[in-house]
Design a protein around this motif. Structure first.
Motif, mmCIF file in Angstrom:
data_model
loop_
_atom_site.group_PDB
_atom_site.id
_atom_site.type_symbol
_atom_site.label_atom_id
_atom_site.label_comp_id
_atom_site.label_asym_id
_atom_site.label_seq_id
_atom_site.Cartn_x
_atom_site.Cartn_y
_atom_site.Cartn_z
ATOM 1 N N GLU A 110 0.829 -1.208 0.000
ATOM 2 C CA GLU A 110 0.000 0.000 0.000
ATOM 3 C C GLU A 110 0.864 1.260 0.000
ATOM 4 O OE1 GLU A 110 -3.456 2.168 2.736
ATOM 5 O OE2 GLU A 110 -2.675 0.190 3.280
ATOM 6 N N ARG A 111 1.887 1.282 0.841
ATOM 7 C CA ARG A 111 2.753 2.460 0.910
ATOM 8 C C ARG A 111 3.610 2.593 -0.350
ATOM 9 N NH1 ARG A 111 5.933 3.030 6.344
ATOM 10 N NH2 ARG A 111 6.356 5.062 5.376
ATOM 11 N N ALA A 112 4.013 1.474 -0.925
ATOM 12 C CA ALA A 112 4.768 1.528 -2.176
ATOM 13 C C ALA A 112 3.910 2.108 -3.295
ATOM 14 C CB ALA A 112 5.274 0.143 -2.550
ATOM 15 N N GLU A 113 2.652 1.712 -3.350
ATOM 16 C CA GLU A 113 1.748 2.241 -4.377
ATOM 17 C C GLU A 113 1.495 3.739 -4.157
ATOM 18 O OE1 GLU A 113 -1.600 -0.330 -4.064
ATOM 19 O OE2 GLU A 113 -0.682 -1.940 -5.260
ATOM 20 N N HIS A 114 1.437 4.149 -2.895
ATOM 21 C CA HIS A 114 1.267 5.578 -2.604
ATOM 22 C C HIS A 114 2.483 6.361 -3.097
ATOM 23 C CE1 HIS A 114 -0.043 9.186 -0.520
ATOM 24 N NE2 HIS A 114 1.158 9.283 0.044
#
Length: 329
Positions: free
Chosen positions: A166-170
Protein backbone atom coordinates in the motif's frame (compact mmCIF):
# COMPACT_ATOMS: atom_id res chain seq x y z
CA UNK A 1 20.91 40.93 18.19
CA UNK A 2 17.99 39.07 16.63
CA UNK A 3 17.39 35.37 16.25
CA UNK A 4 15.70 34.25 13.03
CA UNK A 5 13.41 31.21 13.17
CA UNK A 6 13.25 29.44 9.80
CA UNK A 7 10.40 26.95 9.64
CA UNK A 8 9.58 24.10 7.28
CA UNK A 9 7.68 26.10 4.62
CA UNK A 10 10.54 28.60 4.33
CA UNK A 11 13.10 25.79 4.01
CA UNK A 12 11.02 24.19 1.27
CA UNK A 13 10.65 27.51 -0.56
CA UNK A 14 14.32 28.46 -0.51
CA UNK A 15 16.27 25.19 -0.42
CA UNK A 16 15.45 23.79 -3.85
CA UNK A 17 17.19 20.64 -5.02
CA UNK A 18 19.49 22.39 -7.56
CA UNK A 19 20.49 24.96 -4.93
CA UNK A 20 21.13 22.27 -2.36
CA UNK A 21 23.27 20.18 -4.72
CA UNK A 22 25.52 23.21 -5.20
CA UNK A 23 25.69 23.67 -1.42
CA UNK A 24 26.66 20.02 -0.98
CA UNK A 25 29.50 20.54 -3.42
CA UNK A 26 30.72 23.43 -1.29
CA UNK A 27 30.46 21.42 1.93
CA UNK A 28 32.20 18.35 0.48
CA UNK A 29 35.04 20.38 -0.99
CA UNK A 30 35.73 22.14 2.29
CA UNK A 31 35.62 18.83 4.13
CA UNK A 32 38.21 17.35 1.78
CA UNK A 33 40.41 20.43 2.09
CA UNK A 34 40.43 20.26 5.88
CA UNK A 35 38.58 23.56 6.27
CA UNK A 36 35.91 22.22 8.62
CA UNK A 37 35.72 20.95 12.18
CA UNK A 38 33.46 17.90 12.43
CA UNK A 39 33.83 15.84 15.60
CA UNK A 40 32.14 12.42 15.77
CA UNK A 41 28.37 12.47 15.94
CA UNK A 42 26.99 11.70 19.39
CA UNK A 43 23.92 9.45 19.57
CA UNK A 44 21.88 8.47 22.60
CA UNK A 45 19.36 5.64 22.52
CA UNK A 46 16.11 6.74 24.11
CA UNK A 47 14.33 4.78 26.87
CA UNK A 48 12.27 1.97 25.40
CA UNK A 49 14.50 2.12 22.30
CA UNK A 50 12.34 0.84 19.36
CA UNK A 51 15.04 2.36 17.20
CA UNK A 52 14.48 5.80 18.69
CA UNK A 53 17.46 8.01 19.34
CA UNK A 54 18.65 11.54 19.98
CA UNK A 55 21.68 12.88 18.14
CA UNK A 56 24.01 15.86 18.33
CA UNK A 57 26.12 16.91 15.32
CA UNK A 58 28.35 19.95 16.05
CA UNK A 59 30.65 21.53 13.52
CA UNK A 60 32.33 24.64 12.15
CA UNK A 61 33.21 25.90 8.65
CA UNK A 62 35.70 28.38 7.23
CA UNK A 63 33.53 29.57 4.35
CA UNK A 64 30.83 30.60 4.89
CA UNK A 65 32.19 31.34 8.36
CA UNK A 66 29.97 29.83 11.01
CA UNK A 67 29.55 27.17 13.62
CA UNK A 68 26.67 25.39 15.24
CA UNK A 69 25.00 22.06 15.73
CA UNK A 70 22.07 19.96 14.66
CA UNK A 71 19.99 18.37 17.41
CA UNK A 72 17.81 15.58 16.08
CA UNK A 73 15.33 13.08 17.47
CA UNK A 74 14.99 9.96 15.30
CA UNK A 75 11.64 8.14 15.45
CA UNK A 76 11.60 5.43 12.75
CA UNK A 77 7.87 4.75 13.16
CA UNK A 78 6.93 8.30 12.17
CA UNK A 79 6.90 7.47 8.46
CA UNK A 80 3.81 5.30 8.87
CA UNK A 81 2.11 8.28 10.56
CA UNK A 82 2.93 10.68 7.75
CA UNK A 83 5.54 12.43 9.90
CA UNK A 84 9.25 13.00 9.40
CA UNK A 85 11.46 10.37 11.01
CA UNK A 86 14.15 12.97 11.78
CA UNK A 87 12.83 15.89 13.81
CA UNK A 88 14.97 18.63 15.21
CA UNK A 89 16.71 21.95 14.76
CA UNK A 90 19.94 23.38 13.43
CA UNK A 91 21.36 26.16 15.61
CA UNK A 92 23.64 28.61 13.78
CA UNK A 93 25.99 30.98 15.63
CA UNK A 94 27.78 34.18 14.64
CA UNK A 95 31.57 33.87 14.54
CA UNK A 96 32.22 37.49 15.58
CA UNK A 97 30.17 37.62 18.77
CA UNK A 98 29.29 33.98 19.48
CA UNK A 99 25.59 34.87 19.48
CA UNK A 100 22.99 32.45 18.08
CA UNK A 101 21.57 33.96 14.90
CA UNK A 102 19.26 31.28 13.50
CA UNK A 103 17.18 28.25 14.43
CA UNK A 104 16.39 26.21 11.31
CA UNK A 105 13.94 23.34 10.77
CA UNK A 106 16.38 20.44 10.96
CA UNK A 107 14.07 17.72 9.69
CA UNK A 108 13.39 19.45 6.37
CA UNK A 109 17.02 20.39 5.83
CA UNK A 110 18.06 16.79 6.54
CA UNK A 111 15.50 15.45 4.07
CA UNK A 112 16.65 17.70 1.23
CA UNK A 113 20.40 17.79 1.84
CA UNK A 114 20.70 14.00 2.25
CA UNK A 115 19.23 13.45 -1.20
CA UNK A 116 21.19 16.36 -2.67
CA UNK A 117 24.44 14.80 -1.43
CA UNK A 118 23.43 11.56 -3.16
CA UNK A 119 22.75 13.54 -6.33
CA UNK A 120 26.25 15.02 -6.17
CA UNK A 121 27.76 11.56 -5.67
CA UNK A 122 25.67 10.21 -8.56
CA UNK A 123 26.81 13.02 -10.83
CA UNK A 124 30.42 12.11 -10.05
CA UNK A 125 30.23 8.30 -9.93
CA UNK A 126 27.34 6.99 -12.04
CA UNK A 127 27.70 6.24 -15.72
CA UNK A 128 26.62 9.19 -17.88
CA UNK A 129 23.91 7.02 -19.45
CA UNK A 130 22.55 5.70 -16.14
CA UNK A 131 18.76 6.04 -16.35
CA UNK A 132 17.14 2.92 -14.82
CA UNK A 133 16.52 3.73 -11.15
CA UNK A 134 15.63 1.35 -8.32
CA UNK A 135 14.59 2.76 -4.95
CA UNK A 136 14.46 0.45 -1.94
CA UNK A 137 12.17 2.14 0.56
CA UNK A 138 9.20 4.44 0.07
CA UNK A 139 9.35 7.13 2.75
CA UNK A 140 10.35 10.77 2.67
CA UNK A 141 13.90 10.02 1.56
CA UNK A 142 12.57 7.92 -1.32
CA UNK A 143 10.69 10.89 -2.76
CA UNK A 144 13.59 13.25 -2.17
CA UNK A 145 15.97 10.82 -3.86
CA UNK A 146 13.62 10.51 -6.82
CA UNK A 147 13.81 14.29 -7.26
CA UNK A 148 17.57 14.25 -6.68
CA UNK A 149 18.29 11.53 -9.23
CA UNK A 150 16.10 13.27 -11.79
CA UNK A 151 18.16 16.43 -11.25
CA UNK A 152 21.42 14.77 -12.37
CA UNK A 153 20.35 12.00 -14.76
CA UNK A 154 17.55 11.60 -17.33
CA UNK A 155 15.43 8.79 -15.92
CA UNK A 156 13.80 6.24 -18.20
CA UNK A 157 12.26 3.95 -15.58
CA UNK A 158 11.81 3.85 -11.80
CA UNK A 159 11.08 0.75 -9.73
CA UNK A 160 10.33 0.88 -6.01
CA UNK A 161 10.27 -1.87 -3.41
CA UNK A 162 9.03 -1.83 0.17
CA UNK A 163 7.48 -4.21 2.65
CA UNK A 164 4.08 -2.50 2.46
CA UNK A 165 2.42 -2.78 -0.94
CA UNK A 166 0.00 0.00 0.00
CA UNK A 167 2.75 2.46 0.91
CA UNK A 168 4.77 1.53 -2.18
CA UNK A 169 1.75 2.24 -4.38
CA UNK A 170 1.27 5.58 -2.60
CA UNK A 171 4.88 6.44 -3.42
CA UNK A 172 4.24 5.64 -7.09
CA UNK A 173 1.27 8.01 -7.18
CA UNK A 174 3.32 10.81 -5.62
CA UNK A 175 6.34 10.06 -7.78
CA UNK A 176 4.42 10.32 -11.02
CA UNK A 177 3.80 13.98 -10.23
CA UNK A 178 7.55 14.57 -9.94
CA UNK A 179 9.12 12.81 -12.92
CA UNK A 180 8.11 12.12 -16.50
CA UNK A 181 8.87 8.41 -16.77
CA UNK A 182 7.39 5.04 -15.90
CA UNK A 183 7.23 4.26 -12.16
CA UNK A 184 6.19 0.86 -10.86
CA UNK A 185 6.12 -1.24 -7.71
CA UNK A 186 8.38 -4.31 -7.71
CA UNK A 187 7.38 -7.49 -5.83
CA UNK A 188 10.90 -8.11 -4.49
CA UNK A 189 14.25 -6.43 -3.99
CA UNK A 190 15.79 -8.61 -6.68
CA UNK A 191 13.10 -7.66 -9.19
CA UNK A 192 13.52 -3.98 -8.34
CA UNK A 193 17.29 -3.88 -8.92
CA UNK A 194 17.53 -6.30 -11.86
CA UNK A 195 19.38 -4.41 -14.59
CA UNK A 196 19.19 -1.11 -12.67
CA UNK A 197 22.01 1.36 -13.31
CA UNK A 198 21.07 3.52 -10.31
CA UNK A 199 20.10 2.11 -6.90
CA UNK A 200 19.14 4.12 -3.83
CA UNK A 201 18.67 2.28 -0.53
CA UNK A 202 16.63 4.44 1.83
CA UNK A 203 15.18 1.85 4.21
CA UNK A 204 15.17 1.57 7.98
CA UNK A 205 16.56 -1.97 7.77
CA UNK A 206 18.85 -3.24 10.51
CA UNK A 207 19.96 -6.23 8.41
CA UNK A 208 20.81 -6.27 4.69
CA UNK A 209 17.97 -6.14 2.21
CA UNK A 210 20.24 -5.98 -0.86
CA UNK A 211 22.81 -8.67 -1.73
CA UNK A 212 25.85 -8.09 -3.89
CA UNK A 213 24.85 -10.90 -6.25
CA UNK A 214 21.74 -8.89 -7.23
CA UNK A 215 23.65 -5.83 -8.44
CA UNK A 216 24.29 -5.49 -12.16
CA UNK A 217 27.73 -4.54 -13.50
CA UNK A 218 28.09 -0.79 -13.96
CA UNK A 219 25.51 0.15 -11.33
CA UNK A 220 25.94 3.05 -8.93
CA UNK A 221 24.49 2.79 -5.40
CA UNK A 222 23.61 5.49 -2.90
CA UNK A 223 23.42 3.72 0.48
CA UNK A 224 21.57 6.12 2.73
CA UNK A 225 19.14 4.51 5.18
CA UNK A 226 21.45 3.18 7.90
CA UNK A 227 23.37 5.67 10.04
CA UNK A 228 24.65 3.64 12.99
CA UNK A 229 27.31 0.95 13.25
CA UNK A 230 24.81 -1.77 14.15
CA UNK A 231 22.60 -1.35 11.05
CA UNK A 232 23.24 -2.10 7.39
CA UNK A 233 21.18 -2.16 4.20
CA UNK A 234 23.60 -4.02 1.89
CA UNK A 235 25.61 -7.17 2.51
CA UNK A 236 29.37 -7.61 2.69
CA UNK A 237 29.52 -8.94 -0.88
CA UNK A 238 28.08 -5.68 -2.18
CA UNK A 239 30.68 -3.71 -0.24
CA UNK A 240 33.56 -5.94 -1.35
CA UNK A 241 32.57 -5.87 -5.05
CA UNK A 242 32.45 -2.10 -5.25
CA UNK A 243 34.57 0.98 -5.59
CA UNK A 244 33.56 2.42 -2.24
CA UNK A 245 33.28 6.17 -1.55
CA UNK A 246 31.98 8.12 1.45
CA UNK A 247 31.05 11.61 2.59
CA UNK A 248 33.59 11.64 5.45
CA UNK A 249 36.01 8.81 6.14
CA UNK A 250 36.41 9.33 9.93
CA UNK A 251 32.67 8.97 10.50
CA UNK A 252 32.46 5.89 8.25
CA UNK A 253 35.20 4.17 10.25
CA UNK A 254 33.14 4.76 13.39
CA UNK A 255 29.53 4.36 12.24
CA UNK A 256 29.34 3.02 8.68
CA UNK A 257 27.55 -0.26 9.41
CA UNK A 258 27.93 -1.80 5.96
CA UNK A 259 31.65 -1.09 5.75
CA UNK A 260 32.32 -2.16 9.35
CA UNK A 261 30.57 -5.51 8.82
CA UNK A 262 32.70 -6.24 5.75
CA UNK A 263 35.81 -5.24 7.69
CA UNK A 264 34.92 -7.52 10.63
CA UNK A 265 34.56 -10.45 8.24
CA UNK A 266 37.97 -9.74 6.73
CA UNK A 267 36.57 -8.93 3.30
CA UNK A 268 37.94 -5.37 3.21
CA UNK A 269 40.43 -3.14 4.99
CA UNK A 270 40.31 0.60 5.64
CA UNK A 271 41.96 1.10 2.23
CA UNK A 272 38.75 -0.13 0.59
CA UNK A 273 37.39 3.37 1.25
CA UNK A 274 38.83 4.89 -1.92
CA UNK A 275 38.04 8.46 -0.99
CA UNK A 276 35.54 11.08 0.02
CA UNK A 277 33.25 12.73 -2.51
CA UNK A 278 35.03 16.03 -1.86
CA UNK A 279 38.35 14.45 -2.80
CA UNK A 280 36.94 13.55 -6.21
CA UNK A 281 35.71 17.12 -6.61
CA UNK A 282 39.13 18.63 -5.96
CA UNK A 283 40.92 16.06 -8.13
CA UNK A 284 42.72 14.25 -5.33
CA UNK A 285 40.95 10.93 -5.97
CA UNK A 286 39.48 9.19 -9.02
CA UNK A 287 35.87 8.03 -9.10
CA UNK A 288 34.51 5.60 -11.68
CA UNK A 289 37.21 4.14 -13.92
CA UNK A 290 35.27 1.72 -16.16
CA UNK A 291 31.70 1.33 -17.36
CA UNK A 292 31.31 -2.12 -15.77
CA UNK A 293 32.49 -1.46 -12.23
CA UNK A 294 30.05 -1.01 -9.35
CA UNK A 295 30.38 2.23 -7.39
CA UNK A 296 28.93 2.89 -3.94
CA UNK A 297 28.43 6.14 -2.08
CA UNK A 298 27.88 5.51 1.63
CA UNK A 299 26.07 8.43 3.22
CA UNK A 300 26.07 9.12 6.94
CA UNK A 301 25.52 12.87 6.80
CA UNK A 302 28.01 15.39 8.15
CA UNK A 303 27.67 18.68 10.06
CA UNK A 304 29.15 20.70 7.18
CA UNK A 305 26.12 19.78 5.06
CA UNK A 306 23.74 21.13 7.70
CA UNK A 307 25.78 24.26 8.41
CA UNK A 308 26.16 25.33 4.80
CA UNK A 309 22.39 24.93 4.32
CA UNK A 310 21.62 26.79 7.55
CA UNK A 311 23.87 29.69 6.57
CA UNK A 312 22.30 29.89 3.10
CA UNK A 313 18.80 29.82 4.58
CA UNK A 314 19.65 32.44 7.22
CA UNK A 315 21.09 34.79 4.60
CA UNK A 316 18.27 34.28 2.10
CA UNK A 317 15.49 34.44 4.70
CA UNK A 318 16.93 37.67 6.13
CA UNK A 319 17.21 39.20 2.67
CA UNK A 320 13.59 38.34 1.79
CA UNK A 321 12.11 38.96 5.23
CA UNK A 322 11.04 35.34 5.67
CA UNK A 323 10.70 33.43 8.91
CA UNK A 324 10.17 34.91 12.35
CA UNK A 325 12.66 37.31 13.95
CA UNK A 326 12.88 37.69 17.73
CA UNK A 327 15.10 39.76 19.99
CA UNK A 328 17.83 37.62 21.51
CA UNK A 329 20.35 40.09 22.88
Amino acid sequence: MTLRIIDQPVVRQLLTMPVCIDLMEQAMQQTAQGETLQPPRWIMRLPGDRGRGFGLMPGAMKEPAGFGAKLTAVYPENGAKGLQSHRGIIALFDTETGAPVAIVHGGEVTAIRTAAASALATRLLARPDASDLAILGYGEQALQHLKAMAAVRTLSRVRVWGRSQERAEHFVREGRALVDCAIEVSPSVEAAVSGASLICTVTGAAEPVLAGRMISPGAHLNVVGSSVAAAREIDVDAVARSRFFVDYKPSTLLQGGEFLAAKREGRVSDDHILGEIGEILIGRKTGRQTADEITIYKSLGIPAEDLVCAHFLYTAATEHGLGASVDFS
